[in-house]
Motif scaffolding. Sequence first.
Motif, PDB file in Angstrom:
ATOM      1  N   LEU A  28       0.954  -9.561   3.773  1.00  0.00           N
ATOM      2  CA  LEU A  28      -0.302  -9.734   3.440  1.00  0.00           C
ATOM      3  C   LEU A  28      -0.387 -11.258   2.870  1.00  0.00           C
ATOM      4  O   LEU A  28      -1.629 -12.235   3.418  1.00  0.00           O
ATOM      5  CB  LEU A  28      -0.940  -8.874   2.210  1.00  0.00           C
ATOM      6  CG  LEU A  28      -2.311  -9.192   1.766  1.00  0.00           C
ATOM      7  CD1 LEU A  28      -3.050  -7.813   1.537  1.00  0.00           C
ATOM      8  CD2 LEU A  28      -2.239 -10.119   0.611  1.00  0.00           C
ATOM      9  N   LYS A  29       0.402 -11.894   1.957  1.00  0.00           N
ATOM     10  CA  LYS A  29       0.432 -13.199   1.674  1.00  0.00           C
ATOM     11  C   LYS A  29       0.219 -14.240   2.799  1.00  0.00           C
ATOM     12  O   LYS A  29      -0.296 -15.189   2.897  1.00  0.00           O
ATOM     13  CB  LYS A  29       1.288 -13.439   0.535  1.00  0.00           C
ATOM     14  CG  LYS A  29       1.074 -12.506  -0.819  1.00  0.00           C
ATOM     15  CD  LYS A  29       2.180 -12.863  -1.783  1.00  0.00           C
ATOM     16  CE  LYS A  29       2.009 -12.468  -3.153  1.00  0.00           C
ATOM     17  NZ  LYS A  29       3.056 -12.823  -3.982  1.00  0.00           N
ATOM     18  N   LEU A  48       5.128 -14.307  12.675  1.00  0.00           N
ATOM     19  CA  LEU A  48       4.075 -13.217  13.153  1.00  0.00           C
ATOM     20  C   LEU A  48       2.697 -13.892  12.743  1.00  0.00           C
ATOM     21  O   LEU A  48       1.890 -13.710  13.608  1.00  0.00           O
ATOM     22  CB  LEU A  48       4.303 -11.837  12.581  1.00  0.00           C
ATOM     23  CG  LEU A  48       3.310 -10.941  12.928  1.00  0.00           C
ATOM     24  CD1 LEU A  48       3.278 -10.425  14.376  1.00  0.00           C
ATOM     25  CD2 LEU A  48       3.820  -9.511  12.166  1.00  0.00           C
ATOM     26  N   ALA A  49       2.372 -14.107  11.415  1.00  0.00           N
ATOM     27  CA  ALA A  49       1.223 -14.545  11.010  1.00  0.00           C
ATOM     28  C   ALA A  49       0.681 -15.839  11.852  1.00  0.00           C
ATOM     29  O   ALA A  49      -0.542 -16.056  12.176  1.00  0.00           O
ATOM     30  CB  ALA A  49       1.174 -15.084   9.470  1.00  0.00           C
ATOM     31  N   LEU A  89      -0.350  -3.971  -3.391  1.00  0.00           N
ATOM     32  CA  LEU A  89      -1.513  -4.695  -2.702  1.00  0.00           C
ATOM     33  C   LEU A  89      -2.547  -4.695  -3.523  1.00  0.00           C
ATOM     34  O   LEU A  89      -3.333  -5.692  -3.698  1.00  0.00           O
ATOM     35  CB  LEU A  89      -1.468  -4.026  -1.530  1.00  0.00           C
ATOM     36  CG  LEU A  89      -0.180  -4.102  -0.416  1.00  0.00           C
ATOM     37  CD1 LEU A  89      -0.476  -3.165   0.747  1.00  0.00           C
ATOM     38  CD2 LEU A  89       0.004  -5.499   0.273  1.00  0.00           C
ATOM     39  N   ARG A  90      -2.677  -3.673  -4.273  1.00  0.00           N
ATOM     40  CA  ARG A  90      -4.019  -3.503  -5.222  1.00  0.00           C
ATOM     41  C   ARG A  90      -3.913  -4.497  -6.295  1.00  0.00           C
ATOM     42  O   ARG A  90      -5.179  -4.915  -6.549  1.00  0.00           O
ATOM     43  CB  ARG A  90      -4.283  -2.015  -5.617  1.00  0.00           C
ATOM     44  CG  ARG A  90      -4.688  -1.144  -4.349  1.00  0.00           C
ATOM     45  CD  ARG A  90      -5.112   0.292  -5.336  1.00  0.00           C
ATOM     46  NE  ARG A  90      -5.540   1.305  -3.995  1.00  0.00           N
ATOM     47  CZ  ARG A  90      -6.620   1.256  -3.599  1.00  0.00           C
ATOM     48  NH1 ARG A  90      -7.622   0.607  -3.960  1.00  0.00           N
ATOM     49  NH2 ARG A  90      -6.800   2.332  -2.643  1.00  0.00           N
ATOM     50  N   ARG A 128       7.101  -1.753   0.461  1.00  0.00           N
ATOM     51  CA  ARG A 128       6.347  -2.436  -0.716  1.00  0.00           C
ATOM     52  C   ARG A 128       6.399  -3.773  -0.539  1.00  0.00           C
ATOM     53  O   ARG A 128       5.576  -4.527  -0.258  1.00  0.00           O
ATOM     54  CB  ARG A 128       6.999  -2.202  -2.095  1.00  0.00           C
ATOM     55  CG  ARG A 128       6.222  -2.871  -3.165  1.00  0.00           C
ATOM     56  CD  ARG A 128       7.094  -2.662  -4.403  1.00  0.00           C
ATOM     57  NE  ARG A 128       8.430  -3.289  -4.384  1.00  0.00           N
ATOM     58  CZ  ARG A 128       9.215  -3.064  -5.285  1.00  0.00           C
ATOM     59  NH1 ARG A 128       9.174  -2.449  -6.329  1.00  0.00           N
ATOM     60  NH2 ARG A 128      10.436  -3.786  -5.243  1.00  0.00           N
ATOM     61  N   ASP A 129       7.750  -4.433  -0.447  1.00  0.00           N
ATOM     62  CA  ASP A 129       7.959  -5.905  -0.456  1.00  0.00           C
ATOM     63  C   ASP A 129       7.302  -6.492   0.798  1.00  0.00           C
ATOM     64  O   ASP A 129       6.734  -7.467   0.454  1.00  0.00           O
ATOM     65  CB  ASP A 129       9.544  -6.160  -0.755  1.00  0.00           C
ATOM     66  CG  ASP A 129       9.995  -5.680  -2.022  1.00  0.00           C
ATOM     67  OD1 ASP A 129       9.251  -5.059  -2.732  1.00  0.00           O
ATOM     68  OD2 ASP A 129      11.142  -5.478  -1.972  1.00  0.00           O
ATOM     69  N   ALA A 130       7.836  -6.057   1.955  1.00  0.00           N
ATOM     70  CA  ALA A 130       7.308  -6.543   3.126  1.00  0.00           C
ATOM     71  C   ALA A 130       5.826  -6.598   3.322  1.00  0.00           C
ATOM     72  O   ALA A 130       5.165  -7.465   4.096  1.00  0.00           O
ATOM     73  CB  ALA A 130       8.026  -5.905   4.232  1.00  0.00           C
TER      74      ALA A 130
END
Length: 255
Positions: free
Chosen positions: A125-126, A82-83, A172-173, A118-120
């Motif tokens: 983001l990474k 996707l990225a 994420l924060r 959470r994990d996904a």
Amino acid sequence: MTEQGTAQAAPLAGKTAIVTGSSRGIGASTAKILAGEGAAVVINYRQKAPRANKIVAEIEAAGGRAVAVGGDLTNADDVEKLAQAAIDGFGSLDILVLNASGGMESGLGEDYALRLNRDAQVAMLKAAVQRMKPGSRVVFVTSHQAHFIDSVPTMDAYEPVARSKHAGELALRELLPWLEEKGITFVVVSGDMIEGTITATLLERAAPGAIESRREAAGKLYSVDEFAAEVAKMVTAEVPSGHTELVGGAEHFTG
């Protein structure tokens, strides 16, 4: 039209956005708004390709650019695909809207809410950040019920989802210093229950009357399009990284 007028009409011209979970609902509406502002948009779906392709067709019919990319965000290979689709299709990745969430669906495992919410989110983001340049932005979409879960109880049927989304926001924060080093800003958009979303439908099924009760308490619940407009605004809003935009009905949670 003057050069300034063109810029105002298409503030995201030359930018590429990924909107997760964008084959319907808030994600689809957000994607169409961003496309209307000039961004090329990657429409992400988990299973429903025809629905995603319809969103692409609507964007293209309006003169925009979009592509539909299937992918389960709990699958590492799909996240990378996707990225990379933004780079392969449009040459850059400048905006990531983390809209996809869930956890009330049946048959996906007891830990599905945490894996998705959470994990996904962290994995997506990474993967995106590895392809983003300074000046890019990430927007995480959540609910007041999740954002304030440690201080304001929510409905029993929604609590596992709320807690998993809260865990996602916290995770994420924790990456804010890393994002700052890379010149990428991160914004949270938190809203009340949204009329017409799949979450609201599933919640109403699990707890009949829940949505009407929340509507009465808040005075008004945003529609999908109204909330999507607020999410889209945060893509370009001049706010500090880490900012939380509270959309509608927050007095119940902050008062």
